[in-house]
Design a protein around this motif. Structure first.
Motif, mmCIF file in Angstrom:
data_model
loop_
_atom_site.group_PDB
_atom_site.id
_atom_site.type_symbol
_atom_site.label_atom_id
_atom_site.label_comp_id
_atom_site.label_asym_id
_atom_site.label_seq_id
_atom_site.Cartn_x
_atom_site.Cartn_y
_atom_site.Cartn_z
ATOM 1 N N ARG A 143 3.494 -3.601 -8.112
ATOM 2 C CA ARG A 143 2.567 -2.628 -8.697
ATOM 3 C C ARG A 143 1.686 -2.080 -7.588
ATOM 4 N NH1 ARG A 143 -0.265 -5.454 -13.005
ATOM 5 N NH2 ARG A 143 0.829 -7.359 -12.524
ATOM 6 N N PRO A 144 1.152 -0.882 -7.780
ATOM 7 C CA PRO A 144 0.245 -0.352 -6.758
ATOM 8 C C PRO A 144 -1.021 -1.209 -6.652
ATOM 9 C CG PRO A 144 0.893 1.368 -8.304
ATOM 10 C CD PRO A 144 1.370 0.064 -8.867
ATOM 11 N N ARG A 167 -5.899 -3.514 1.895
ATOM 12 C CA ARG A 167 -5.450 -2.120 1.925
ATOM 13 C C ARG A 167 -3.948 -1.961 1.728
ATOM 14 N NH1 ARG A 167 -8.684 0.542 7.004
ATOM 15 N NH2 ARG A 167 -10.743 -0.223 6.477
ATOM 16 N N PHE A 168 -3.207 -3.050 1.657
ATOM 17 C CA PHE A 168 -1.758 -2.957 1.497
ATOM 18 C C PHE A 168 -1.430 -2.197 0.217
ATOM 19 C CE2 PHE A 168 0.445 -6.269 4.309
ATOM 20 C CZ PHE A 168 -0.454 -6.093 5.324
ATOM 21 N N VAL A 169 -0.253 -1.595 0.160
ATOM 22 C CA VAL A 169 0.103 -0.720 -0.965
ATOM 23 C C VAL A 169 0.335 -1.471 -2.266
ATOM 24 C CG1 VAL A 169 1.049 1.069 0.522
ATOM 25 C CG2 VAL A 169 2.576 -0.651 -0.439
ATOM 26 N N VAL A 223 8.779 3.170 -1.577
ATOM 27 C CA VAL A 223 8.496 1.733 -1.578
ATOM 28 C C VAL A 223 9.259 1.075 -2.722
ATOM 29 C CG1 VAL A 223 6.693 -0.004 -1.958
ATOM 30 C CG2 VAL A 223 6.239 1.959 -0.473
ATOM 31 N N VAL A 224 9.170 1.656 -3.903
ATOM 32 C CA VAL A 224 9.842 1.093 -5.082
ATOM 33 C C VAL A 224 11.349 1.093 -4.870
ATOM 34 C CG1 VAL A 224 10.311 1.464 -7.533
ATOM 35 C CG2 VAL A 224 7.972 1.698 -6.658
ATOM 36 N N GLU A 240 4.449 1.006 -12.738
ATOM 37 C CA GLU A 240 4.121 2.299 -12.136
ATOM 38 C C GLU A 240 2.652 2.616 -12.318
ATOM 39 O OE1 GLU A 240 5.874 4.023 -10.170
ATOM 40 O OE2 GLU A 240 7.880 3.215 -10.504
ATOM 41 N N PRO A 241 2.099 3.453 -11.430
ATOM 42 C CA PRO A 241 0.698 3.840 -11.565
ATOM 43 C C PRO A 241 0.482 4.653 -12.836
ATOM 44 C CG PRO A 241 1.766 5.061 -9.788
ATOM 45 C CD PRO A 241 2.750 4.043 -10.287
ATOM 46 N N GLU A 242 -0.718 4.550 -13.352
ATOM 47 C CA GLU A 242 -1.042 5.292 -14.582
ATOM 48 C C GLU A 242 -1.470 6.692 -14.273
ATOM 49 O OE1 GLU A 242 -3.871 3.034 -16.812
ATOM 50 O OE2 GLU A 242 -2.553 1.322 -16.872
#
Length: 92
Positions: free
Chosen positions: A61-62, A26-28, A75-76, A90-92
């Motif tokens: 990455r997420p 579950r970690f980010v 976080v980033v 980055e997330p899409e």
């Protein structure tokens, strides 16, 4: 009250977990989802349910197995301040 039951602690609902590997899943980010334990016989156990590649390749990455964390931009920002050599996906 346990932190895993307090949505405010993580910024989102977070159901109780059954074991360490489940928590790591579950970690980010995969590069954070790594646990190391010294066993009673002095051996070391490594749990990395999302793999070790991102850690060794300095990739942030997420986690693909959960929604993007609400505080992902923070976080980033914090991690780049510590490790400017990170590659951020980055997330899409």
């Amino acid at each position: 009250m346990r932190a895993d039951l307090v949505p405010g602690h993580f910024g989102e609902p977070y159901d109780p977990i059954a074991n360490t590997d489940e928590a790591l899943e579950r970690f980010v980010a995969p590069c954070f989802a790594i646990g190391v334990r010294l066993e009673a016989d002095d051996t070391i156990s490594v749990a990395a349910p999302l793999g070790l590649e991102d850690l060794f390749d300095l990739i942030l990455r997420p986690n693909p197995n959960r929604g993007v964390a609400k505080d992902w931009p923070n976080v980033v920002e914090k991690r780049l301040a510590l490790w400017p050599e990170l590659t951020v996906i980055e997330p899409e």
